[in-house]
Design an enzyme around this catalytic site. Structure first.
Site, short mmCIF file in Angstrom:
data_model
loop_
_atom_site.label_atom_id
_atom_site.label_comp_id
_atom_site.label_asym_id
_atom_site.label_seq_id
_atom_site.Cartn_x
_atom_site.Cartn_y
_atom_site.Cartn_z
N LYS A 110 3.30 0.72 3.15
CA LYS A 110 2.91 -0.31 4.10
C LYS A 110 3.00 -1.65 3.39
O LYS A 110 2.67 -1.73 2.20
CB LYS A 110 1.47 -0.10 4.57
CG LYS A 110 1.30 1.08 5.48
CD LYS A 110 -0.13 1.09 6.04
CE LYS A 110 -0.44 2.44 6.64
NZ LYS A 110 -1.83 2.82 6.54
N HIS B 62 -17.82 1.70 7.73
CA HIS B 62 -16.37 1.72 7.96
C HIS B 62 -16.03 3.07 8.59
O HIS B 62 -16.05 4.10 7.91
CB HIS B 62 -15.61 1.53 6.64
CG HIS B 62 -14.13 1.65 6.79
ND1 HIS B 62 -13.28 0.58 6.68
CD2 HIS B 62 -13.35 2.72 7.09
CE1 HIS B 62 -12.04 0.98 6.89
NE2 HIS B 62 -12.05 2.29 7.14
N LEU B 63 -15.74 3.06 9.89
CA LEU B 63 -15.48 4.31 10.61
C LEU B 63 -14.04 4.32 11.10
O LEU B 63 -13.72 3.75 12.14
CB LEU B 63 -16.44 4.44 11.80
CG LEU B 63 -17.93 4.16 11.53
CD1 LEU B 63 -18.73 4.22 12.83
CD2 LEU B 63 -18.50 5.15 10.51
N GLY B 64 -13.16 4.90 10.31
CA GLY B 64 -11.76 5.05 10.72
C GLY B 64 -11.47 6.53 10.78
O GLY B 64 -12.33 7.32 11.18
N ARG C 261 -10.57 8.59 20.53
CA ARG C 261 -10.29 8.25 21.93
C ARG C 261 -10.13 9.51 22.78
O ARG C 261 -10.71 9.64 23.85
CB ARG C 261 -8.99 7.43 22.04
CG ARG C 261 -9.20 5.96 21.90
CD ARG C 261 -7.89 5.28 21.66
NE ARG C 261 -7.27 5.80 20.44
CZ ARG C 261 -6.37 5.15 19.72
NH1 ARG C 261 -5.94 3.98 20.13
NH2 ARG C 261 -5.88 5.66 18.62
N ASN D 247 0.87 -1.18 0.00
CA ASN D 247 0.00 0.00 0.00
C ASN D 247 0.91 1.23 0.00
O ASN D 247 1.49 1.58 1.02
CB ASN D 247 -0.89 -0.05 1.24
CG ASN D 247 -1.84 1.13 1.31
OD1 ASN D 247 -1.78 2.04 0.49
ND2 ASN D 247 -2.72 1.11 2.29
N GLU E 273 -8.21 -5.17 5.18
CA GLU E 273 -8.10 -4.88 3.74
C GLU E 273 -6.92 -5.63 3.12
O GLU E 273 -6.98 -6.07 1.99
CB GLU E 273 -7.96 -3.38 3.53
CG GLU E 273 -9.25 -2.63 3.81
CD GLU E 273 -9.05 -1.16 4.12
OE1 GLU E 273 -8.56 -0.86 5.24
OE2 GLU E 273 -9.39 -0.33 3.27
N ARG F 185 -12.27 15.50 7.96
CA ARG F 185 -13.07 15.87 6.78
C ARG F 185 -14.50 16.16 7.17
O ARG F 185 -15.06 15.51 8.06
CB ARG F 185 -13.06 14.73 5.76
CG ARG F 185 -11.74 14.59 5.04
CD ARG F 185 -11.75 13.41 4.09
NE ARG F 185 -10.64 12.53 4.38
CZ ARG F 185 -10.58 11.24 4.05
NH1 ARG F 185 -11.59 10.67 3.41
NH2 ARG F 185 -9.53 10.53 4.34
N HIS G 156 -13.17 2.95 0.05
CA HIS G 156 -13.14 1.92 1.10
C HIS G 156 -13.77 0.61 0.61
O HIS G 156 -14.20 -0.22 1.42
CB HIS G 156 -13.94 2.34 2.36
CG HIS G 156 -13.32 3.42 3.18
ND1 HIS G 156 -14.09 4.37 3.83
CD2 HIS G 156 -12.03 3.71 3.47
CE1 HIS G 156 -13.30 5.19 4.49
NE2 HIS G 156 -12.04 4.82 4.28
N ARG H 87 -2.69 -2.03 -3.43
CA ARG H 87 -3.90 -1.25 -3.18
C ARG H 87 -3.84 -0.02 -4.08
O ARG H 87 -2.84 0.70 -4.08
CB ARG H 87 -3.94 -0.81 -1.73
CG ARG H 87 -5.14 0.05 -1.49
CD ARG H 87 -5.12 0.70 -0.15
NE ARG H 87 -6.35 1.46 -0.02
CZ ARG H 87 -6.47 2.52 0.76
NH1 ARG H 87 -5.47 2.92 1.48
NH2 ARG H 87 -7.61 3.17 0.81
N GLY I 47 -15.48 2.22 14.51
CA GLY I 47 -16.58 1.25 14.46
C GLY I 47 -16.29 0.02 15.32
O GLY I 47 -17.19 -0.51 15.99
P1 ADP Z 1 -7.40 4.73 9.41
O1 ADP Z 1 -8.63 5.23 8.75
O2 ADP Z 1 -6.27 5.73 9.42
O3 ADP Z 1 -6.99 3.32 9.00
P2 ADP Z 1 -8.35 3.51 11.86
O4 ADP Z 1 -9.34 2.64 11.17
O5 ADP Z 1 -7.23 2.88 12.60
O6 ADP Z 1 -7.78 4.65 10.95
O7 ADP Z 1 -9.19 4.39 12.90
C1 ADP Z 1 -8.60 5.41 13.64
C2 ADP Z 1 -9.63 5.96 14.62
O8 ADP Z 1 -10.08 4.91 15.49
C3 ADP Z 1 -9.09 7.07 15.51
O9 ADP Z 1 -10.02 8.15 15.56
C4 ADP Z 1 -9.02 6.39 16.87
O10 ADP Z 1 -9.19 7.31 17.91
C5 ADP Z 1 -10.18 5.44 16.80
N1 ADP Z 1 -10.06 4.42 17.85
C6 ADP Z 1 -9.12 3.48 17.98
N2 ADP Z 1 -9.30 2.80 19.14
C7 ADP Z 1 -10.38 3.36 19.76
C8 ADP Z 1 -11.06 3.13 21.00
N3 ADP Z 1 -10.67 2.18 21.84
N4 ADP Z 1 -12.12 3.91 21.27
C9 ADP Z 1 -12.53 4.88 20.44
N5 ADP Z 1 -11.92 5.15 19.27
C10 ADP Z 1 -10.86 4.40 18.93
#
Ligand code: ADP
Length: 398
Positions: free
Chosen positions: A14, A207-209, A284, A7, A384, A240, A179, A90, A332
């Protein structure tokens, strides 16, 4: 067969090495800060941790260093690079060119080059990674897995914007979605968890990252998704904005004197949870702050969850019946707070959360709804890289 998944970002690569079809991870790591001070490699392989900080000028040097590390038997490596029989890449944006994973040929590369204007930040490093990998691994099959491909099944009614049709015909202005590899992976896992064929169920996958998107999946086919022409549309994200009135840009430009380019940057990098709180894009940190009484953090969490709830409602209407709602991505998978807030009051719509299970569920494959809930609510950790390795094995192994 050993499959290397790559990636390639603008300043990082990565990588993950799999033994397929056993799906065993042999090594995983990253080279980062390419061409900058402090460039380094980190790799975990066979119980060995490798951490090197040294000048790494560019992607070519980066990939060669990865190969040297992976083949270094002193660090648990595989000994011979010829054991790597296929490479999966990717790639962010394939537009309408590819609805599936493909073997990379000169023709595929030309098609991806043709999409650079649609993804100017992402496609150039992806293409660079492909070029470098072809040089470092001559003759090894290379496979392209596209973030946009899964959403190519969306019907016109969900992917066209209500703007002059010529924008679409002449400039490919439409919704593409992103995604896709993650949505597809968790959809397949959800079908396995429900013990039903994917072709016979309807799913909503969130998908919540750092970036976030939600998809309506009918019988395994994406029929709508929240990200659009770019990954800016849809849900509130770390930095965003998600959905806004498009006239906001012109109005803010007039009110502040900022240029469109600058406002675009702000909407991508300084908005979302970071913009709302002025504190952080990290969920967090914001949950901790809200728990300690920080009102802006609490409000931002409400806005995030409220907009997510609206999409869940909309996609429930789109699908008619929903067999499962899946949460994935860092937020998520881990945030019981977001899951609780976005599903509050949703039992009549079919989503009844078991609060006790929800509160303790982190990053595992778990049903978090009550037995009475019409739709199952699932937490599934996304993967992924594994999805890319599976696709690569399927195409290159054949
Ligand atoms: P990316 O989209 O960069 O791959 P990730 O899928 O790893 O990111 O998601 C990152 C997000 O997940 C950050 O906002 C992080 O704070 C949140 N996160 C990770 N662990 C926790 C947790 N235990 N509680 C709440 N949010 C979390």
């Amino acid at each position: 067969m050993k499959v290397l998944v790559i990636n390639c970002g603008s300043s990082s690569i990565k990588f993950e090495l799999f033994e397929m079809p056993r799906e065993k991870v042999l090594a995983k790591g990253i080279v980062e800060k390419l061409g900058e001070a402090g460039s380094r490699l980190r790799c975990r392989m066979n119980g060995h941790e490798t951490a090197l900080e040294q000048p790494i000028a560019d992607h070519d040097e980066g990939l060669r260093l990865i190969v040297r590390t992976l083949t270094d038997t002193g660090h648990g490596g595989i000994g011979d690079r010829r054991e790597i029989e296929a490479i999966g890449h990717r790639v962010v944006h394939a537009g309408e060119a590819f609805a599936h994973t493909v073997m990379i040929t000169d023709e595929v590369i030309r098609a991806l080059e043709d999409h650079v204007d649609l993804a100017p930040l992402h496609n150039p490093p992806n293409l660079l990674g492909i070029a470098v990998a072809r040089e470092v691994f001559p003759g090894v099959p290379q496979v392209g897995v596209f973030d946009t491909a899964f959403h190519q099944t969306m019907p016109k009614q969900s992917y066209l914007y209500p703007v002059p049709y010529e924008f679409y015909v002449e400039h490919r202005v439409r919704r593409y979605g992103f995604h896709g590899t993650s949505h597809r992976y968790v959809a397949e896992r959800a079908a396995e968890m429900l013990d039903r064929p994917l072709s016979g169920i309807n799913l909503i996958t969130a998908h919540l990252g750092n970036g976030a998107s939600i998809t309506a999946i009918e019988g395994g086919r994406s029929v709508d998704t929240s990200m659009g022409m770019t990954p800016l549309e849809g849900l509130v994200m770390g930095t965003r904005c998600g959905d806004i009135d498009p006239a906001l840009m012109v109005t803010v430009a007039r009110l502040t004197g900022k240029s469109m380019v600058e406002i675009d940057r702000i909407l991508n990098q300084e908005s979302g949870m970071l913009g709302l709180t002025g504190m952080s894009n990290d969920m967090r940190t914001l949950e901790d702050a809200a728990a300690k009484g920080n009102e802006r953090a609490d409000l931002a969490l409400d806005i995030y969850s409220y907009r997510l709830k609206k999409y869940i409602g909309a996609y429930t209407a789109v699908l008619g019946t929903v067999d499962a709602l899946v949460f994935t991505g860092g937020v998520g998978e881990n945030s019981d707070v977001v899951r609780r807030r976005c599903l509050s009051g949703m039992a009549p719509l079919g989503y009844d959360l078991d609060q006790r299970i929800n509160d303790r569920t982190r990053s595992s494959e778990t049903v978090i709804s009550t037995p009475e809930s019409r739709a199952k609510v699932l937490v599934i950790a996304t993967n992924e890289e594994l999805m890319i390795a599976k696709d690569t094995f399927e195409l290159a192994g054949a």
